[in-house]
Write a protein that holds these residues in place. Structure first.
Motif, mmCIF file in Angstrom:
data_model
loop_
_atom_site.group_PDB
_atom_site.id
_atom_site.type_symbol
_atom_site.label_atom_id
_atom_site.label_comp_id
_atom_site.label_asym_id
_atom_site.label_seq_id
_atom_site.Cartn_x
_atom_site.Cartn_y
_atom_site.Cartn_z
ATOM 1 N N TYR A 234 -9.666 1.900 -12.669
ATOM 2 C CA TYR A 234 -9.394 1.704 -14.087
ATOM 3 C C TYR A 234 -10.550 2.241 -14.921
ATOM 4 O O TYR A 234 -11.715 2.038 -14.587
ATOM 5 C CB TYR A 234 -9.212 0.215 -14.410
ATOM 6 C CG TYR A 234 -8.040 -0.388 -13.693
ATOM 7 C CD1 TYR A 234 -6.775 -0.373 -14.273
ATOM 8 C CD2 TYR A 234 -8.177 -0.958 -12.435
ATOM 9 C CE1 TYR A 234 -5.684 -0.911 -13.607
ATOM 10 C CE2 TYR A 234 -7.097 -1.497 -11.763
ATOM 11 C CZ TYR A 234 -5.860 -1.470 -12.355
ATOM 12 O OH TYR A 234 -4.782 -2.003 -11.700
ATOM 13 N N PHE B 44 -5.594 -0.300 -0.062
ATOM 14 C CA PHE B 44 -5.219 0.284 -1.356
ATOM 15 C C PHE B 44 -6.455 0.569 -2.191
ATOM 16 O O PHE B 44 -7.544 0.065 -1.932
ATOM 17 C CB PHE B 44 -4.242 -0.607 -2.136
ATOM 18 C CG PHE B 44 -4.796 -1.925 -2.611
ATOM 19 C CD1 PHE B 44 -5.621 -2.001 -3.729
ATOM 20 C CD2 PHE B 44 -4.464 -3.101 -1.953
ATOM 21 C CE1 PHE B 44 -6.107 -3.217 -4.180
ATOM 22 C CE2 PHE B 44 -4.951 -4.320 -2.388
ATOM 23 C CZ PHE B 44 -5.771 -4.377 -3.504
ATOM 24 N N TRP B 45 -6.249 1.406 -3.243
ATOM 25 C CA TRP B 45 -7.235 1.689 -4.274
ATOM 26 C C TRP B 45 -6.558 1.599 -5.633
ATOM 27 O O TRP B 45 -5.441 2.072 -5.811
ATOM 28 C CB TRP B 45 -7.780 3.115 -4.184
ATOM 29 C CG TRP B 45 -8.637 3.432 -3.029
ATOM 30 C CD1 TRP B 45 -9.644 2.671 -2.499
ATOM 31 C CD2 TRP B 45 -8.596 4.620 -2.256
ATOM 32 N NE1 TRP B 45 -10.227 3.322 -1.452
ATOM 33 C CE2 TRP B 45 -9.594 4.526 -1.279
ATOM 34 C CE3 TRP B 45 -7.819 5.764 -2.297
ATOM 35 C CZ2 TRP B 45 -9.836 5.519 -0.353
ATOM 36 C CZ3 TRP B 45 -8.055 6.759 -1.380
ATOM 37 C CH2 TRP B 45 -9.049 6.636 -0.423
ATOM 38 N N GLU B 46 -7.254 1.004 -6.590
ATOM 39 C CA GLU B 46 -6.872 1.049 -7.999
ATOM 40 C C GLU B 46 -8.152 1.352 -8.770
ATOM 41 O O GLU B 46 -9.154 0.666 -8.605
ATOM 42 C CB GLU B 46 -6.328 -0.301 -8.477
ATOM 43 C CG GLU B 46 -5.075 -0.752 -7.777
ATOM 44 C CD GLU B 46 -4.639 -2.143 -8.229
ATOM 45 O OE1 GLU B 46 -3.445 -2.406 -8.154
ATOM 46 O OE2 GLU B 46 -5.491 -2.952 -8.651
ATOM 47 N N TYR C 197 -7.165 -9.681 -12.434
ATOM 48 C CA TYR C 197 -7.552 -8.757 -13.501
ATOM 49 C C TYR C 197 -8.223 -9.470 -14.666
ATOM 50 O O TYR C 197 -9.187 -8.978 -15.235
ATOM 51 C CB TYR C 197 -6.336 -7.983 -14.000
ATOM 52 C CG TYR C 197 -5.702 -7.141 -12.936
ATOM 53 C CD1 TYR C 197 -6.286 -5.939 -12.558
ATOM 54 C CD2 TYR C 197 -4.541 -7.543 -12.297
ATOM 55 C CE1 TYR C 197 -5.713 -5.155 -11.570
ATOM 56 C CE2 TYR C 197 -3.963 -6.757 -11.305
ATOM 57 C CZ TYR C 197 -4.559 -5.575 -10.944
ATOM 58 O OH TYR C 197 -4.001 -4.806 -9.965
ATOM 59 N N LYS D 289 -3.727 4.652 -8.721
ATOM 60 C CA LYS D 289 -3.185 3.525 -7.955
ATOM 61 C C LYS D 289 -2.579 4.118 -6.690
ATOM 62 O O LYS D 289 -1.670 4.945 -6.778
ATOM 63 C CB LYS D 289 -2.121 2.765 -8.742
ATOM 64 C CG LYS D 289 -2.677 1.964 -9.890
ATOM 65 C CD LYS D 289 -1.588 1.116 -10.517
ATOM 66 C CE LYS D 289 -2.171 0.158 -11.526
ATOM 67 N NZ LYS D 289 -1.198 -0.842 -11.923
ATOM 68 N N ARG D 290 -3.091 3.717 -5.566
ATOM 69 C CA ARG D 290 -2.576 4.220 -4.282
ATOM 70 C C ARG D 290 -2.555 3.057 -3.295
ATOM 71 O O ARG D 290 -3.569 2.382 -3.113
ATOM 72 C CB ARG D 290 -3.467 5.338 -3.764
ATOM 73 C CG ARG D 290 -2.934 5.967 -2.505
ATOM 74 C CD ARG D 290 -3.714 7.196 -2.129
ATOM 75 N NE ARG D 290 -3.280 7.628 -0.813
ATOM 76 C CZ ARG D 290 -4.015 8.312 0.016
ATOM 77 N NH1 ARG D 290 -5.224 8.687 -0.325
ATOM 78 N NH2 ARG D 290 -3.557 8.659 1.190
ATOM 79 N N TYR D 291 -1.402 2.824 -2.666
ATOM 80 C CA TYR D 291 -1.198 1.665 -1.801
ATOM 81 C C TYR D 291 -0.635 2.071 -0.443
ATOM 82 O O TYR D 291 0.000 3.110 -0.309
ATOM 83 C CB TYR D 291 -0.197 0.696 -2.447
ATOM 84 C CG TYR D 291 -0.582 0.251 -3.834
ATOM 85 C CD1 TYR D 291 -1.460 -0.807 -4.022
ATOM 86 C CD2 TYR D 291 -0.081 0.898 -4.954
ATOM 87 C CE1 TYR D 291 -1.813 -1.216 -5.291
ATOM 88 C CE2 TYR D 291 -0.425 0.498 -6.230
ATOM 89 C CZ TYR D 291 -1.296 -0.563 -6.391
ATOM 90 O OH TYR D 291 -1.651 -0.949 -7.649
ATOM 91 N N HIS E 206 -10.821 -1.362 -7.758
ATOM 92 C CA HIS E 206 -10.271 -2.478 -6.991
ATOM 93 C C HIS E 206 -9.772 -1.884 -5.682
ATOM 94 O O HIS E 206 -8.935 -0.973 -5.700
ATOM 95 C CB HIS E 206 -9.131 -3.120 -7.780
ATOM 96 C CG HIS E 206 -8.492 -4.283 -7.095
ATOM 97 N ND1 HIS E 206 -7.190 -4.654 -7.353
ATOM 98 C CD2 HIS E 206 -8.954 -5.171 -6.182
ATOM 99 C CE1 HIS E 206 -6.886 -5.703 -6.631
ATOM 100 N NE2 HIS E 206 -7.933 -6.033 -5.903
ATOM 101 N N PRO F 124 -5.235 2.341 -16.025
ATOM 102 C CA PRO F 124 -5.241 2.861 -14.655
ATOM 103 C C PRO F 124 -5.402 4.377 -14.612
ATOM 104 O O PRO F 124 -4.718 5.101 -15.330
ATOM 105 C CB PRO F 124 -3.883 2.446 -14.087
ATOM 106 C CG PRO F 124 -3.117 1.820 -15.175
ATOM 107 C CD PRO F 124 -3.972 1.725 -16.386
#
Length: 178
Positions: A105, A101-103, A161, A113-115, A91, A110
């Protein structure tokens, strides 16, 4: 023929499933199995990669995502087992400003997760999803490799999600890693 997406920035969901057979054997060299990649309109630019290194899935990103061709570094990893299907979801909100951002899974758990950072290149063409085996580290003894990939989907916007990964993310086990 390559056709650019309408807007190279914006929110995207990339989902796929993959399985790597145990015939791969030793994986200490690190092979890329997924990339968000841009190659039109300038030098090759990788925005996000997923590698198989030793017994782990490893996410790598450029040191400076806004400058094509910079060195990459490890941002997350997940244990890997051969002969098992994995369900993946990246995502991302591809942006030129601090709203990116990056998510990532793995089976709804997860891995990354980086925002709050710029993660898109300021170019006409946005990144596109590449799935398959890539000799990313230019290993000389390549040999024969097989990967199985199925159920590839790409969405734009915020479907949520439940729609994309068929439920809420699952809390990861608390495991300390080197």
């Amino acid at each position: 023929m390559f056709r650019p997406q309408l807007d190279p920035t914006g929110e995207r969901w990339y989902t796929w499933e993959f399985m790597i057979p145990s015939s791969w054997g030793k994986t200490d060299k690190g092979f890329a199995i997924m990339q968000i990649h841009e190659s039109e309109g300038g030098p090759v630019a990788v925005q996000f990669t997923l590698h198989l290194e030793h017994d782990r899935l490893v996410a790598r990103v450029p040191m400076d995502v806004t400058v094509p061709g910079t060195e990459s570094y490890r941002v997350g990893s997940h244990p890997f087992i051969f002969d098992r299907w994995y369900s993946m979801c990246l995502h991302a909100n591809w942006q030129l400003d601090s709203s990116g951002f990056w998510e990532l899974y793995v089976d709804r758990v997860p891995m990354l997760k980086r925002y709050g950072f710029a993660n898109a290149y300021d170019r006409e063409y946005g990144g596109y999803l590449k799935l398959g085996i890539y000799n990313f580290n230019r290993v000389s003894e390549w040999g024969e490799k097989t990967i199985y990939i199925r159920n590839i989907n790409i969405w734009s916007g915020d479907d949520g999600y439940k729609a994309v990964i068929r439920g809420a993310p699952i809390c990861p086990k608390h495991v300390l890693e080197d």
